[in-house]
Design a protein around this motif. Sequence first.
Motif, mmCIF file in Angstrom:
data_model
loop_
_atom_site.group_PDB
_atom_site.id
_atom_site.type_symbol
_atom_site.label_atom_id
_atom_site.label_comp_id
_atom_site.label_asym_id
_atom_site.label_seq_id
_atom_site.Cartn_x
_atom_site.Cartn_y
_atom_site.Cartn_z
ATOM 1 N N LYS A 11 0.750 -1.201 0.042
ATOM 2 C CA LYS A 11 -0.171 -0.007 0.051
ATOM 3 C C LYS A 11 0.844 1.132 0.141
ATOM 4 O O LYS A 11 0.472 2.173 -0.644
ATOM 5 C CB LYS A 11 -1.022 -0.012 1.125
ATOM 6 C CG LYS A 11 -2.270 1.155 1.432
ATOM 7 C CD LYS A 11 -2.619 1.210 2.441
ATOM 8 C CE LYS A 11 -3.971 1.999 2.756
ATOM 9 N NZ LYS A 11 -4.602 1.952 3.884
ATOM 10 N N GLN A 59 1.243 4.240 -2.601
ATOM 11 C CA GLN A 59 1.005 5.742 -2.325
ATOM 12 C C GLN A 59 1.909 6.774 -2.528
ATOM 13 O O GLN A 59 1.792 7.869 -2.821
ATOM 14 C CB GLN A 59 0.418 5.720 -0.842
ATOM 15 C CG GLN A 59 -1.060 4.974 -0.494
ATOM 16 C CD GLN A 59 -1.376 4.875 0.790
ATOM 17 O OE1 GLN A 59 -0.505 5.161 1.601
ATOM 18 N NE2 GLN A 59 -2.700 4.867 1.182
ATOM 19 N N TYR A 88 -3.806 11.437 -0.878
ATOM 20 C CA TYR A 88 -3.801 10.343 0.037
ATOM 21 C C TYR A 88 -5.136 9.860 -0.002
ATOM 22 O O TYR A 88 -5.379 8.534 -0.044
ATOM 23 C CB TYR A 88 -3.328 10.550 1.360
ATOM 24 C CG TYR A 88 -3.303 9.495 2.300
ATOM 25 C CD1 TYR A 88 -2.329 8.487 2.430
ATOM 26 C CD2 TYR A 88 -4.469 9.465 3.374
ATOM 27 C CE1 TYR A 88 -2.486 7.465 3.361
ATOM 28 C CE2 TYR A 88 -4.545 8.288 4.190
ATOM 29 C CZ TYR A 88 -3.450 7.261 4.307
ATOM 30 O OH TYR A 88 -3.742 6.463 5.101
ATOM 31 N N ARG A 89 -5.937 10.360 0.348
ATOM 32 C CA ARG A 89 -7.609 9.929 0.356
ATOM 33 C C ARG A 89 -8.035 9.447 -1.034
ATOM 34 O O ARG A 89 -8.639 8.277 -0.957
ATOM 35 C CB ARG A 89 -8.427 11.344 0.841
ATOM 36 C CG ARG A 89 -8.255 11.730 2.095
ATOM 37 C CD ARG A 89 -9.218 12.850 2.730
ATOM 38 N NE ARG A 89 -10.693 12.251 2.345
ATOM 39 C CZ ARG A 89 -11.789 13.149 2.397
ATOM 40 N NH1 ARG A 89 -11.515 14.561 2.624
ATOM 41 N NH2 ARG A 89 -13.108 12.658 2.257
ATOM 42 N N ASN A 112 -6.271 6.194 -1.767
ATOM 43 C CA ASN A 112 -7.027 5.007 -0.788
ATOM 44 C C ASN A 112 -8.239 4.631 -1.311
ATOM 45 O O ASN A 112 -8.710 3.429 -1.236
ATOM 46 C CB ASN A 112 -7.180 5.553 0.643
ATOM 47 C CG ASN A 112 -6.026 5.160 1.569
ATOM 48 O OD1 ASN A 112 -5.109 4.456 1.270
ATOM 49 N ND2 ASN A 112 -5.937 5.736 2.710
ATOM 50 N N LYS A 113 -8.978 5.823 -1.767
ATOM 51 C CA LYS A 113 -10.496 5.297 -2.448
ATOM 52 C C LYS A 113 -10.237 4.208 -3.521
ATOM 53 O O LYS A 113 -11.111 3.177 -3.579
ATOM 54 C CB LYS A 113 -10.986 6.605 -2.766
ATOM 55 C CG LYS A 113 -12.230 6.280 -3.429
ATOM 56 C CD LYS A 113 -12.973 7.484 -4.040
ATOM 57 C CE LYS A 113 -14.115 7.253 -4.720
ATOM 58 N NZ LYS A 113 -14.601 8.576 -5.367
ATOM 59 N N LYS A 124 -9.407 0.558 -2.598
ATOM 60 C CA LYS A 124 -10.436 -0.151 -1.860
ATOM 61 C C LYS A 124 -11.559 -0.511 -2.915
ATOM 62 O O LYS A 124 -12.421 -1.322 -2.709
ATOM 63 C CB LYS A 124 -11.014 0.645 -0.785
ATOM 64 C CG LYS A 124 -10.106 0.816 0.234
ATOM 65 C CD LYS A 124 -10.875 1.963 1.524
ATOM 66 C CE LYS A 124 -9.730 2.104 2.516
ATOM 67 N NZ LYS A 124 -10.391 2.914 3.576
#
Length: 297
Positions: free
Chosen positions: A213, A217, A282-283, A286-287, A290
Amino acid sequence: MAEIKHTTRKKKLGSYPSISVIASITLALFAIGVFGALVIYSKELEKAVKENIKIQIYLKSQLTDEARSKFKKELASKYFLPKVVQIPIQFISKEEAAQQFIKETGENFKKFLGENPLHDAYLIRIDETFQSKQSLTKIKSELEKMPEVFQVYYVENVIESINHNITQIGLAMMGLVAVLLLIVVLLINNTLRLALFSQRFLIRSMQLVGAKKWFIQSPFLWRAALHGLLSGIIASTFLVALLSFATKRIIELKLIQNNDRLLLLMASLMILGILVAVISSYRAVNKYLKLSLDELY
């Protein structure tokens, strides 16, 4: 027949729109920078106005030089005088006051009165923390009890009006800064989310080959930090150019210009650009990490 070759430049699939991202972040930071500069100038103007709030202390007639000197020393030790102002106490003799009155009005009252009825006076500046109505009333009462004092005067209505207007303007500025900051954060966040939308399959490909991860990122976060910093630098450059232009057109702005605060504002723009860009990226990453394959489409 000559063969005509048509060359077309194809946009690489999944390419990141760096220029549009930097431009969008720069415009958002520039907007908040301009408003931040307005807040700084308004605060400096407020400070200048408050520093010029003065109380006039008229002395009794026939005071000796020794008594006046003693009174000045006692006055200089008062708690309500500003500590940072070099000359918080100014002496004006009755002769100087008479000359100033004659100069302003063109009427020589000494000719038909035969004497100068004015009093020697001290003008004192009051510290900002003691400029409320209650504090000024208390200060006036204390000064009038001193044996050398004939009268204490200040323009009460004007000072109350200044304090009221400054309070209202301050509250309005705080509200506008909060709203503008929220808009800027949302604008940068949406810009980066849209930019990273084109990278969603690249993110999934890295995920499918077993990349961790943080490994996925990190390049996006470093790029976001670089774009945020670059946008902050460009926005600060534009802000300096705008302020320089404004100062040349309005010379009085130099009197209320605080370079230290302006430099702090520019540094804040760079930090804000980095923080918002990194957090938004970052958000977004991450989205996409997932989401299922169907949701990516």
